[in-house]
Design a protein around this motif. Structure first.
Motif, PDB file in Angstrom:
ATOM      1  N   VAL A 166     -13.160 -18.230 -52.305  1.00 43.47           N
ATOM      2  CA  VAL A 166     -14.545 -18.527 -51.929  1.00 43.47           C
ATOM      3  C   VAL A 166     -15.504 -17.542 -52.590  1.00 43.47           C
ATOM      4  O   VAL A 166     -16.575 -17.911 -53.074  1.00 43.47           O
ATOM      5  N   GLU A 200     -13.847 -24.902 -52.899  1.00 48.19           N
ATOM      6  CA  GLU A 200     -15.010 -24.119 -53.303  1.00 48.19           C
ATOM      7  C   GLU A 200     -15.033 -23.908 -54.811  1.00 48.19           C
ATOM      8  O   GLU A 200     -16.102 -23.845 -55.431  1.00 48.19           O
ATOM      9  N   GLY A 284     -22.640 -29.144 -52.424  1.00 48.68           N
ATOM     10  CA  GLY A 284     -21.775 -28.875 -51.275  1.00 48.68           C
ATOM     11  C   GLY A 284     -21.632 -30.125 -50.434  1.00 48.68           C
ATOM     12  O   GLY A 284     -22.637 -30.641 -49.923  1.00 48.68           O
TER      13      GLY A 284
END
Length: 303
Positions: A166, A200, A284
């Protein structure tokens, strides 16, 4: 393990076992390897156990080797009839018999299953709890448009956790926002294989792909008028969407791509839809804006 009536040597063995195995098992998963110097299979299995224990140390796993010749009383208490015998203990209780696992992959599979079920206090979990609010802060700063400060935060986090997917992905997105695309690409390429599979990281790759394809357009209004006058000019629509993304106007880019999809879903093998999905991933998939745009896309595709 009671010590009443035991010989001094057996009492010492019990105390040692309590100190080395039982007490650590209160917070860790302890692998107990019953072995002997004369045991060939033990010597073959030993290095496998040691490697896996080292790999899983941060997950809360500890290995204790017990020589059955030097610890006959302890081996008898566990009814060890053949060696190697390998058990896993948690909170003073046997959690699993690992004896059947003779390869690294087999042992890791069994440990992974145990670690999912037991409340192990691992270093990884402790670090994740420490990093979580800092990652959230970096994401907020990046979302507010301060990519320079976000990159600084991510750089500090990367020093704390170099292989954290991440963090590496967020740092890459900050580099993309600063138009340092080659650096972002190099950072993503250098990630470990396992970390590179994280969602991610896919988001960061989409952001990079979009940035490379989002070419600034000198006269956006003129190109927009051209596309409005000829809805079938999908090549110009794609150029317009790229220019709008380069200008940071994701709303206009999404509308341009949606209109192109509505006119011809299959143009250039669905290029507009693919570009829109990349935009979704870069923003996202959990973002409310993406949810709203997805509903518009679904209405076009299935309405």
């Amino acid at each position: 393990m009671a010590t009443l009536g035991l010989s001094p040597d057996d009492k010492d063995a019990v105390e040692t076992f309590r100190r080395d195995v039982v007490d650590p098992s209160m917070t860790h998963l302890v692998i107990i390897d019953f072995w002997a110097e004369w045991c060939g299979p033990c010597k073959a299995l030993g290095p496998v156990l040691e490697k896996v224990a080292e790999d899983y140390a941060s997950k809360g796993v500890k290995l204790v080797k017990i020589d059955v010749d030097a610890n006959k009383f302890i081996a008898a208490q566990f009814q060890v009839r053949s060696i190697p015998t390998v058990y896993a203990m948690f909170q003073g209780q046997l959690a699993a018999d690992l004896t059947s696992a003779r390869t690294e992959s087999q042992l890791k599979a069994m440990l992974d299953q145990l670690l999912k079920q037991l409340p192990i206090q691992s270093d990884d979990a402790a670090q994740e709890a420490e990093l979580e609010p800092l990652i959230a802060m970096a994401e907020q700063v990046l979302g507010e448009g301060d990519a320079t400060r976000a990159l600084s935060i991510y750089d500090q986090l990367a020093e704390m956790a170099p292989d954290h997917a991440v963090i590496a992905a967020g740092r890459a997105r900050a580099l993309v926002a600063l138009d340092r695309l080659d650096e972002a690409e190099a950072a993503l390429a250098a990630m470990p294989e396992d970390a590179a599979k994280a969602p991610e990281v896919a988001r960061a790759r989409s952001a990079l792909d979009l940035a490379r394809s989002a070419t600034p357009v000198a006269d956006l209004s003129g190109l927009a008028a051209k596309v409005a006058g000829d809805p079938d000019d999908h090549a110009s629509a794609m150029e317009l969407a790229g220019g709008q993304m380069a200008a940071g106007d994701r709303d206009a880019a999404a509308e341009t791509l949606l209109r192109s999809i509505d006119t011809d879903k299959d143009w250039n093998e669905g290029a507009a839809r693919q570009q829109l999905l990349k935009l979704f991933e870069a923003v996202g998939l959990e973002d409310p804006w993406v949810s709203a745009q997805r509903r518009k896309l679904s209405a076009i595709l299935f309405g």
